[in-house]
Each structure stands twice: as C-alpha cells, then as structure tokens.
Design a protein around this motif. Sequence first.
Motif, short mmCIF file in Angstrom:
data_model
loop_
_atom_site.label_atom_id
_atom_site.label_comp_id
_atom_site.label_asym_id
_atom_site.label_seq_id
_atom_site.Cartn_x
_atom_site.Cartn_y
_atom_site.Cartn_z
N GLU A 136 40.19 -34.88 -29.26
CA GLU A 136 39.36 -34.22 -28.25
C GLU A 136 40.21 -33.67 -27.11
OE1 GLU A 136 35.57 -37.24 -29.04
OE2 GLU A 136 36.51 -37.12 -27.06
N PRO A 137 39.72 -32.65 -26.43
CA PRO A 137 40.48 -32.10 -25.30
C PRO A 137 40.42 -33.02 -24.08
CG PRO A 137 38.38 -30.98 -25.51
CD PRO A 137 38.48 -31.90 -26.69
N ASP A 138 41.29 -32.71 -23.14
CA ASP A 138 41.30 -33.44 -21.88
C ASP A 138 40.07 -33.06 -21.06
OD1 ASP A 138 41.93 -34.82 -19.61
OD2 ASP A 138 43.55 -33.48 -18.98
N VAL A 139 39.34 -34.05 -20.56
CA VAL A 139 38.14 -33.78 -19.76
C VAL A 139 38.45 -33.81 -18.26
CG1 VAL A 139 36.58 -34.65 -21.51
CG2 VAL A 139 37.48 -36.23 -19.79
N ARG A 140 39.71 -33.96 -17.91
CA ARG A 140 40.14 -33.95 -16.50
C ARG A 140 39.35 -34.96 -15.66
NH1 ARG A 140 43.65 -29.94 -15.63
NH2 ARG A 140 43.72 -28.21 -17.11
N ALA A 141 39.25 -36.16 -16.21
CA ALA A 141 38.58 -37.25 -15.48
C ALA A 141 39.45 -38.49 -15.59
CB ALA A 141 37.20 -37.51 -16.06
N GLU A 184 42.72 -48.63 -16.07
CA GLU A 184 43.76 -49.06 -17.00
C GLU A 184 43.13 -49.64 -18.26
OE1 GLU A 184 47.67 -52.04 -17.13
OE2 GLU A 184 46.48 -51.81 -15.28
N GLY A 185 43.67 -49.27 -19.40
CA GLY A 185 43.14 -49.73 -20.67
C GLY A 185 42.00 -48.89 -21.21
N GLN A 186 41.67 -47.79 -20.50
CA GLN A 186 40.58 -46.92 -20.93
C GLN A 186 41.05 -45.47 -20.98
OE1 GLN A 186 36.89 -47.46 -18.86
NE2 GLN A 186 37.09 -49.70 -18.75
N LEU A 187 40.29 -44.65 -21.71
CA LEU A 187 40.53 -43.22 -21.80
C LEU A 187 39.24 -42.48 -21.47
CD1 LEU A 187 42.51 -43.09 -25.18
CD2 LEU A 187 43.49 -42.84 -22.89
N ALA A 188 39.38 -41.30 -20.86
CA ALA A 188 38.20 -40.51 -20.54
C ALA A 188 37.67 -39.76 -21.76
CB ALA A 188 38.52 -39.51 -19.42
N SER A 189 38.53 -39.51 -22.74
CA SER A 189 38.14 -38.86 -23.99
C SER A 189 39.15 -39.27 -25.06
CB SER A 189 38.11 -37.33 -23.84
OG SER A 189 39.42 -36.81 -23.67
N ILE A 190 38.87 -38.87 -26.29
CA ILE A 190 39.81 -39.20 -27.37
C ILE A 190 40.89 -38.12 -27.41
CG2 ILE A 190 40.05 -39.86 -29.79
CD1 ILE A 190 37.15 -40.56 -29.87
N ASN A 191 41.62 -38.06 -26.30
CA ASN A 191 42.74 -37.13 -26.16
C ASN A 191 43.99 -37.87 -26.64
OD1 ASN A 191 44.94 -35.64 -25.21
ND2 ASN A 191 43.76 -34.82 -23.50
N LEU A 192 44.40 -37.58 -27.87
CA LEU A 192 45.48 -38.35 -28.48
C LEU A 192 46.83 -38.09 -27.82
CD1 LEU A 192 44.45 -38.07 -32.24
CD2 LEU A 192 43.91 -39.87 -30.58
N SER A 193 47.00 -36.90 -27.24
CA SER A 193 48.25 -36.63 -26.53
C SER A 193 48.38 -37.52 -25.29
CB SER A 193 48.32 -35.15 -26.13
OG SER A 193 48.36 -34.33 -27.29
N GLU A 194 47.27 -37.71 -24.59
CA GLU A 194 47.27 -38.61 -23.43
C GLU A 194 47.49 -40.05 -23.87
OE1 GLU A 194 44.27 -40.13 -19.87
OE2 GLU A 194 43.72 -38.39 -21.10
N TYR A 195 46.87 -40.42 -24.99
CA TYR A 195 47.06 -41.77 -25.54
C TYR A 195 48.55 -42.00 -25.87
CZ TYR A 195 45.29 -45.86 -28.19
OH TYR A 195 44.99 -47.13 -28.63
N GLN A 196 49.17 -40.97 -26.46
CA GLN A 196 50.57 -41.06 -26.84
C GLN A 196 51.45 -41.40 -25.62
OE1 GLN A 196 53.06 -39.99 -29.87
NE2 GLN A 196 53.63 -41.55 -28.37
N PRO A 220 55.58 -43.22 -31.39
CA PRO A 220 54.83 -41.99 -31.68
C PRO A 220 53.57 -42.27 -32.50
CG PRO A 220 56.72 -42.14 -33.12
CD PRO A 220 56.85 -43.29 -32.15
N ILE A 221 52.57 -41.46 -32.28
CA ILE A 221 51.34 -41.50 -33.09
C ILE A 221 51.04 -40.08 -33.56
CG2 ILE A 221 50.39 -43.48 -31.83
CD1 ILE A 221 48.57 -41.54 -30.33
N LEU A 222 50.22 -39.96 -34.58
CA LEU A 222 49.79 -38.65 -35.07
C LEU A 222 48.67 -38.17 -34.15
CD1 LEU A 222 49.77 -39.36 -38.92
CD2 LEU A 222 51.58 -38.35 -37.52
N THR A 223 48.85 -37.00 -33.55
CA THR A 223 47.94 -36.55 -32.49
C THR A 223 47.00 -35.41 -32.90
OG1 THR A 223 49.65 -35.04 -31.68
CG2 THR A 223 49.56 -37.25 -30.69
N GLY A 224 47.03 -35.01 -34.16
CA GLY A 224 46.13 -33.94 -34.58
C GLY A 224 44.72 -34.43 -34.86
#
Length: 289
Positions: free
Chosen positions: A153-158, A162-174, A180-184
């Motif tokens: 998912e894209p970045d939602v700019r929110a 800590e320990g949470q993500l605003a969206s399933i933005n794999l690049s941010e997770y990385q 490394p993780i697969l980010t596609g």
Amino acid sequence: MKFGFLLSGRWIGWLALTVAFAAACAALGSWQMDRRDKAVATVERVASNYGQAPISFDEAASVFEDFKQPREWTPVTMTGVYATEDTRIVRNRPLNGRPGYEVLVPLKLEDGKTVIINRGWLPIGNNNAGHPDSVPDPPKGSVDVVARIKPAEPDVRAGAPEGQLASINLSEYQQQLEYPILTGSYGLLESESPTAATAPRPLPKPDIDTGPHLSYSLQWFAFGLLGFVGLGYAARQQALSDAAATEHGEDDDGMHQAWKRPASKPRRKSARPTSEEEEDAILDAQGYQ
C-alpha cells in the motif's frame, strides 16, 4: 417561428453554459465508468484467482518483488520461520463496521528471502488506548504457509506509535528492520501448519460486487443530455412568445388607427361678415327678401 434571437449574445452565453455543463456531466460519467471497469476487473481477478490451487513460491517470487496485478489473490505456498520479534500492527483497519488492526509478521524463507505475512485482524483494545489488548504469537519453528498475493500500500502520510504502521507500506516497514524484505507484495494468510493456539481473525473473501457505478454513470450522461433538452425547450418558448407579441402588436396598430387619426375640425365662423352676407342684409332691409 423565428429563431434569429439564438445569435444574440445572451443566447450564445446560455449555449456555452449548457455545453460546459454537459462536458462536466460527461467527465463525471466517464469517471464512474472507469471506476466500474476497475471494479469489474477486481471481480474477475477474485473469481479467477481466489479458488485456484496454490502455486509454489518459486513461481511467485517475482510478484513479491514487483507486484503484477493479474496475480492478485493468487494463493502461494511458502515454508519458513516467523520473525515474531519484528511483528507490526497496522492501524485503522475496520472490519464489518468495527475498528481494529491487522497483524504483520515477517516470514523468513528457506532460500533467505523474507515475505511479509498479514495474519489477520484484531479488535481495538480495552486496556490501552490505541493498542489491541494482546497480539497472538505465530507458530514457532518451521511453518508451512499458504498466503494470497496482495499489493503493498502507498504511504498515507500519517504517524503511528512504535510497533505500528499507518498502512501496509512495505518500504517503510523495511526501514524499521535490519534485514531486507520483498516490498512489491505481501501475503494474506490463508492457512498455516502447524497452527497457533490463538490467532487473529482471518480476513474474509472480498465482496464480489461492481457497485452502483454503472447507474451513476448513466445518470450523469442523462443530466448532460437534459441540459440541451432544456435549452431547446426554452428557445422554443421564446420563439412562441416573440411570435405572439408580434402578432398582437400588428392587430393593435390596425385596430387603433381610427382612434389615433385626428377628427376634422369644423370651420369657425369669421367675426367679420362676407360680401354675400352684406348684400343679403341690404336686400332684407329694402324688403326684397
């Protein structure tokens, strides 16, 4: 009926306004048709891929690196070990009208690659605001997983705690991990073996419905057409009104001509008698008349 008034500035302005309105309606109708096309494509992908037999990770590895839409919802078999310490929860993920979270855990595969697995949904907690009450751990050791391909998912700019993500933005997770993780794409969990004692709630099959986009699109196109119908009706009414006014004006002119023509004035008698009147007066005095 005469329609020469259509060339006047006023009516040209009305025509321009009608054309602009029709163009806006056509754009909105096309937008709704585009949304319908996307919904139909999604339904077709779900119908084609959701129920098919799982493919191996080797066949799908490139899709996890670079998402390819025709592969969405395809089930993939993988074997690896969950990196439980790097679990993240995704905020603001409602399910059936209830607020909650989704749980992401990296799965380190036997070949050294790491795929993010969405293990399911958790409701909001009662003990600590902004966090679930507990996050169930995945199975330990080697796990056989079947997961469906889903795009990152894209970045939602929110922001997120800590320990949470605003969206399933794999690049941010990385950026939060030391490997490394697969980010596609990520995998939406279908099943795992062995199973955990407790697990998040599985996410349901997507609703196969194209929505009301077609009817909305037809309504917008109809509105654009009705603008020209309304303009034509107004022009016809104006022509009828002008014709009636012209005819009424001619009748009045003919009818009132007699009233407008001044009557001939009678000649006023002169105060001084004419010669004839003087002769008549003399004869009367001598007794001849």
